[in-house]
Scaffold this active site. Structure first.
Site, PDB file in Angstrom:
ATOM      1  N   HIS A  29       0.821  -1.209   0.000  1.00 18.20           N
ATOM      2  CA  HIS A  29       0.000   0.000   0.000  1.00 18.20           C
ATOM      3  C   HIS A  29       0.859   1.266   0.000  1.00 18.20           C
ATOM      4  O   HIS A  29       2.021   1.257   0.395  1.00 18.20           O
ATOM      5  CB  HIS A  29      -0.947   0.019   1.205  1.00 18.20           C
ATOM      6  CG  HIS A  29      -0.243   0.105   2.525  1.00 18.20           C
ATOM      7  ND1 HIS A  29       0.259   1.281   3.036  1.00 18.20           N
ATOM      8  CD2 HIS A  29       0.046  -0.848   3.442  1.00 18.20           C
ATOM      9  CE1 HIS A  29       0.811   1.060   4.201  1.00 18.20           C
ATOM     10  NE2 HIS A  29       0.710  -0.225   4.482  1.00 18.20           N
ATOM     11  N   GLU A 125      -3.584  -6.773   7.206  1.00 15.84           N
ATOM     12  CA  GLU A 125      -2.338  -6.563   7.935  1.00 15.84           C
ATOM     13  C   GLU A 125      -2.201  -7.569   9.077  1.00 15.84           C
ATOM     14  O   GLU A 125      -3.188  -8.082   9.610  1.00 15.84           O
ATOM     15  CB  GLU A 125      -2.305  -5.128   8.480  1.00 15.84           C
ATOM     16  CG  GLU A 125      -1.110  -4.773   9.359  1.00 15.84           C
ATOM     17  CD  GLU A 125       0.202  -4.847   8.627  1.00 15.84           C
ATOM     18  OE1 GLU A 125       0.625  -5.975   8.294  1.00 15.84           O
ATOM     19  OE2 GLU A 125       0.810  -3.786   8.394  1.00 15.84           O
TER      20      GLU A 125
END
Length: 290
Positions: A29, A125
């Site tokens: 990201h 995550e």
């Protein structure tokens, strides 16, 4: 760094027995507001990272949004870019999904037909449990016994209370790869996720062990919007071949202002592990991978 091949318009490989995507491109990201808050906390020696959102909702910074669009344009126009994706998967966390959406937008604006991203919770995550929102100084001050246990076990096997070890993340990655082989064999796939997740893709795809993975993580931390890609070995060789790892060419010139702090390399955020205060990112910054 290994150069990637030019994009190919070849049809999906339907050879019996081939169970791998034709190509697999992994993008971390873009820079998030959490990356910035983490760097500020560590610079002050603070115990807590000043982030108001829950981890799943941490947004991209302005620089992160521009990085993501730049990756999309690079995929569409750069001769060294991986093949154009026909499948786009993303972590559901805001910073990853917004990155995936901006990559798609940038690619479409540059003339490339790319599908909208789909989310997969297995790409989220790593969960830090009780350590979420703490720097290494905060962990050592508030959980000294756990910090000592983590030092003894090592970060690959250590699981923070209520959280995940790297091995737990590897299990998620193995599950994702099984799905890709079953559902998207012969297709070009783009995945947008997080540092620890992408490093565990490398663990599985390159058949790494604990030591080699941690050495890679220390020496080649993944910058925001870096690209790691693989291509299928085909029916004869089986598996996939690494083409490029941690490639930042797509975002090398992306800036918001003339402030050196806007350099994407300054927010490399090594691995989302708050115990790693001594580790350095691509430009000397250690941080959680928010």
């Amino acid at each position: 760094m290994v150069d990637s091949p030019a994009a190919s318009a070849a049809p999906p490989d339907t050879t019996p027995g081939v169970r791998w995507p034709a190509s697999l491109t992994l993008v971390r990201h873009g820079q998030s507001t959490g990356n910035l808050a983490d760097a500020r906390a560590r610079a002050r020696g603070a115990e807590v990272v000043d982030v108001g959102e829950r981890d799943a909702d941490v947004p991209l910074s302005e620089l992160g949004r521009r990085q993501a669009v730049a990756v999309g344009a690079w995929l569409a126009t750069a001769p060294e870019a991986p093949p154009a994706p026909r499948v786009v998967l993303s972590s559901p966390y805001a910073r990853a999904l917004r990155t995936a959406e901006a990559v798609v937008r940038g690619a479409r604006e540059a003339g490339l037909e790319v599908p909208a991203p789909r989310t997969d919770e297995r790409l989220r995550e790593r969960d830090l449990g009780w350590w979420d929102g703490l720097t290494g100084a905060g962990v050592r001050a508030r959980f000294p016994e756990e910090a000592a246990r983590r030092t003894r076990l090592g970060k690959f096997y250590y699981r923070p209370p209520g959280g995940e070890s790297w091995c737990d993340v590897a299990l998620r990655v193995r599950s994702v790869l099984a799905s890709l082989r079953e559902e998207h064999a012969g297709q070009d796939v783009l995945v947008v996720s997080h540092q620890a997740v992408i490093m565990n893709f490398r663990l599985v795809l390159e058949d790494l062990d604990e030591r080699s993975l941690l050495e890679l993580d220390a020496s080649e931390p993944l910058a925001n919007c870096s690209v790691t890609s693989y291509t299928s070995r085909g029916a004869g060789g089986g598996g996939v071949r690494l083409q490029v790892a941690g490639d930042t060419r797509a975002v090398a010139d992306v800036r918001v202002t003339d402030d050196p702090a806007d350099d994407p390399a300054d927010e490399g955020s090594p691995d989302g592990d708050p115990a790693r205060d001594g580790a350095r990112g691509p430009a000397g910054v250690a941080g959680a991978a928010r």
